[in-house]
Design a protein around this motif. Structure first.
Motif, PDB file in Angstrom:
ATOM      1  N   ALA A  18       3.672   5.335  -1.745  1.00 21.56           N
ATOM      2  CA  ALA A  18       4.360   4.302  -2.060  1.00 21.56           C
ATOM      3  C   ALA A  18       5.758   4.277  -1.161  1.00 21.56           C
ATOM      4  O   ALA A  18       6.155   3.137  -0.784  1.00 21.56           O
ATOM      5  CB  ALA A  18       4.910   4.265  -3.442  1.00 21.56           C
ATOM      6  N   ALA A  19       6.036   5.487  -1.015  1.00 15.01           N
ATOM      7  CA  ALA A  19       7.319   5.696  -0.043  1.00 15.01           C
ATOM      8  C   ALA A  19       7.094   5.056   1.629  1.00 15.01           C
ATOM      9  O   ALA A  19       7.803   4.457   2.090  1.00 15.01           O
ATOM     10  CB  ALA A  19       7.774   6.975   0.257  1.00 15.01           C
ATOM     11  N   ARG A  65      15.659   8.729   1.063  1.00 17.38           N
ATOM     12  CA  ARG A  65      16.883   8.417   1.625  1.00 17.38           C
ATOM     13  C   ARG A  65      16.599   7.126   2.388  1.00 17.38           C
ATOM     14  O   ARG A  65      17.454   6.194   2.425  1.00 17.38           O
ATOM     15  CB  ARG A  65      17.345   9.425   2.758  1.00 17.38           C
ATOM     16  CG  ARG A  65      18.276  10.531   2.143  1.00 17.38           C
ATOM     17  CD  ARG A  65      19.205  11.552   3.138  1.00 17.38           C
ATOM     18  NE  ARG A  65      20.008  10.892   3.868  1.00 17.38           N
ATOM     19  CZ  ARG A  65      19.702  10.655   5.198  1.00 17.38           C
ATOM     20  NH1 ARG A  65      19.007  11.390   5.819  1.00 17.38           N
ATOM     21  NH2 ARG A  65      20.376  10.170   6.147  1.00 17.38           N
ATOM     22  N   ARG A  66      15.671   7.209   3.319  1.00 16.75           N
ATOM     23  CA  ARG A  66      15.333   5.884   4.199  1.00 16.75           C
ATOM     24  C   ARG A  66      15.020   4.761   3.261  1.00 16.75           C
ATOM     25  O   ARG A  66      15.084   3.551   3.771  1.00 16.75           O
ATOM     26  CB  ARG A  66      14.470   6.300   5.197  1.00 16.75           C
ATOM     27  CG  ARG A  66      15.120   7.108   6.308  1.00 16.75           C
ATOM     28  CD  ARG A  66      14.194   7.506   7.473  1.00 16.75           C
ATOM     29  NE  ARG A  66      14.978   8.287   8.490  1.00 16.75           N
ATOM     30  CZ  ARG A  66      15.154   7.666   9.636  1.00 16.75           C
ATOM     31  NH1 ARG A  66      15.182   6.540   9.971  1.00 16.75           N
ATOM     32  NH2 ARG A  66      15.838   8.686  10.438  1.00 16.75           N
ATOM     33  N   THR A  67      14.209   5.128   2.338  1.00 13.26           N
ATOM     34  CA  THR A  67      13.515   3.891   1.329  1.00 13.26           C
ATOM     35  C   THR A  67      14.851   3.286   0.457  1.00 13.26           C
ATOM     36  O   THR A  67      14.743   2.183   0.018  1.00 13.26           O
ATOM     37  CB  THR A  67      12.384   4.147   0.654  1.00 13.26           C
ATOM     38  OG1 THR A  67      12.683   5.205  -0.381  1.00 13.26           O
ATOM     39  CG2 THR A  67      11.171   4.631   1.649  1.00 13.26           C
ATOM     40  N   GLY A  68      15.635   4.255   0.368  1.00 10.56           N
ATOM     41  CA  GLY A  68      16.822   3.957  -0.804  1.00 10.56           C
ATOM     42  C   GLY A  68      16.388   4.166  -2.068  1.00 10.56           C
ATOM     43  O   GLY A  68      16.902   3.404  -3.134  1.00 10.56           O
ATOM     44  N   ALA A 132      10.125  -1.825  -3.563  1.00  8.89           N
ATOM     45  CA  ALA A 132       9.972  -0.362  -4.038  1.00  8.89           C
ATOM     46  C   ALA A 132       9.845  -0.151  -5.528  1.00  8.89           C
ATOM     47  O   ALA A 132       9.189   0.711  -5.909  1.00  8.89           O
ATOM     48  CB  ALA A 132      11.250   0.451  -3.264  1.00  8.89           C
ATOM     49  N   ALA A 133      10.798  -0.734  -6.287  1.00  8.85           N
ATOM     50  CA  ALA A 133      10.892  -0.477  -7.637  1.00  8.85           C
ATOM     51  C   ALA A 133       9.195  -0.801  -8.190  1.00  8.85           C
ATOM     52  O   ALA A 133       8.716  -0.152  -9.067  1.00  8.85           O
ATOM     53  CB  ALA A 133      11.671  -1.477  -8.593  1.00  8.85           C
ATOM     54  N   ALA A 134       8.611  -1.984  -7.812  1.00  3.48           N
ATOM     55  CA  ALA A 134       7.351  -2.434  -8.305  1.00  3.48           C
ATOM     56  C   ALA A 134       6.391  -1.322  -7.816  1.00  3.48           C
ATOM     57  O   ALA A 134       5.445  -1.039  -8.591  1.00  3.48           O
ATOM     58  CB  ALA A 134       6.980  -3.899  -7.785  1.00  3.48           C
ATOM     59  N   ASP A 137       6.548   1.631 -10.179  1.00  2.42           N
ATOM     60  CA  ASP A 137       5.774   1.525 -11.643  1.00  2.42           C
ATOM     61  C   ASP A 137       4.395   1.351 -11.410  1.00  2.42           C
ATOM     62  O   ASP A 137       3.724   1.743 -12.459  1.00  2.42           O
ATOM     63  CB  ASP A 137       6.532   0.359 -12.385  1.00  2.42           C
ATOM     64  CG  ASP A 137       7.890   0.754 -12.783  1.00  2.42           C
ATOM     65  OD1 ASP A 137       8.218   1.869 -12.782  1.00  2.42           O
ATOM     66  OD2 ASP A 137       8.734  -0.137 -13.107  1.00  2.42           O
ATOM     67  N   LEU A 138       4.065   0.594 -10.411  1.00  2.00           N
ATOM     68  CA  LEU A 138       2.477   0.436 -10.092  1.00  2.00           C
ATOM     69  C   LEU A 138       1.905   1.697  -9.915  1.00  2.00           C
ATOM     70  O   LEU A 138       0.759   2.039 -10.429  1.00  2.00           O
ATOM     71  CB  LEU A 138       1.900  -0.712  -9.043  1.00  2.00           C
ATOM     72  CG  LEU A 138       2.558  -2.222  -9.495  1.00  2.00           C
ATOM     73  CD1 LEU A 138       2.286  -2.973  -8.242  1.00  2.00           C
ATOM     74  CD2 LEU A 138       1.476  -2.455 -10.633  1.00  2.00           C
ATOM     75  N   ALA A 139       2.657   2.609  -8.944  1.00  2.00           N
ATOM     76  CA  ALA A 139       1.771   4.181  -8.990  1.00  2.00           C
ATOM     77  C   ALA A 139       1.786   4.703 -10.240  1.00  2.00           C
ATOM     78  O   ALA A 139       0.869   5.252 -10.278  1.00  2.00           O
ATOM     79  CB  ALA A 139       2.636   4.677  -7.977  1.00  2.00           C
TER      80      ALA A 139
END
Length: 150
Positions: A18-19, A65-68, A132-134, A137-139
């Motif tokens: 995901a990241a 860090r890079r994905t926030g 990213a939030a989705a 939660d999907l993971a």
């Protein structure tokens, strides 16, 4: 022998993938981290050959860090709490509605961003934060589905 469970290992592998996606894919992550794509792919692979291979801590911190978004730190903190079973939460109608809301946030953010026919850097960043939030939660939901338990 690894000290974490198979479920926790799958959570860490899913968070790694995901990241990468949140950063724009494995190739973009490799560029950003200065690591070969083939190496990063192994860290996210659940295949038998790479089952015991996990992302290095320094790379995990840099990815988050890079994905926030704390994809990997969240996954690792779940593995630390041995007494707490890793889960999406209770799979209830309410949990699914929450997920529906998160996915709806992605759609609304994209619609808002493209409303004027132009997508600027701030709008792209806002959309990617929702994605990213989705992803997170999907993971987690995917991990529950892999494990077969509610």
């Amino acid at each position: 022998m690894r000290a974490i469970s198979d479920v926790h290992a799958k959570i860490i592998k899913a968070a790694t993938a995901a990241a990468y996606e949140a950063l724009g894919g494995v190739s973009r992550a490799a560029e950003a981290l200065g690591v070969r794509s083939s190496t990063l792919t192994k860290y996210a692979s659940e295949g038998e050959e790479w089952r015991e291979t996990f992302i290095r801590m320094d790379l995990a911190v840099e990815l988050d860090r890079r994905t926030g978004h704390p994809f990997l730190m969240t996954a690792m903190s779940e593995a630390i709490r041995e007494d707490a079973a890793p889960s999406f939460g209770s799979i209830t109608a309410l949990a699914i509605l929450r997920l529906d809301g998160i996915l709806g946030d992605v759609v609304r953010e994209v619609a808002k961003a493209i409303e004027d026919g132009h997508l600027d850097a701030a709008e792209r960043r806002a959309v990617r934060e929702r994605i990213a939030a989705a992803h997170r939660d999907l993971a987690r939901l995917d991990t529950v589905m892999i494990g077969g338990a509610l």
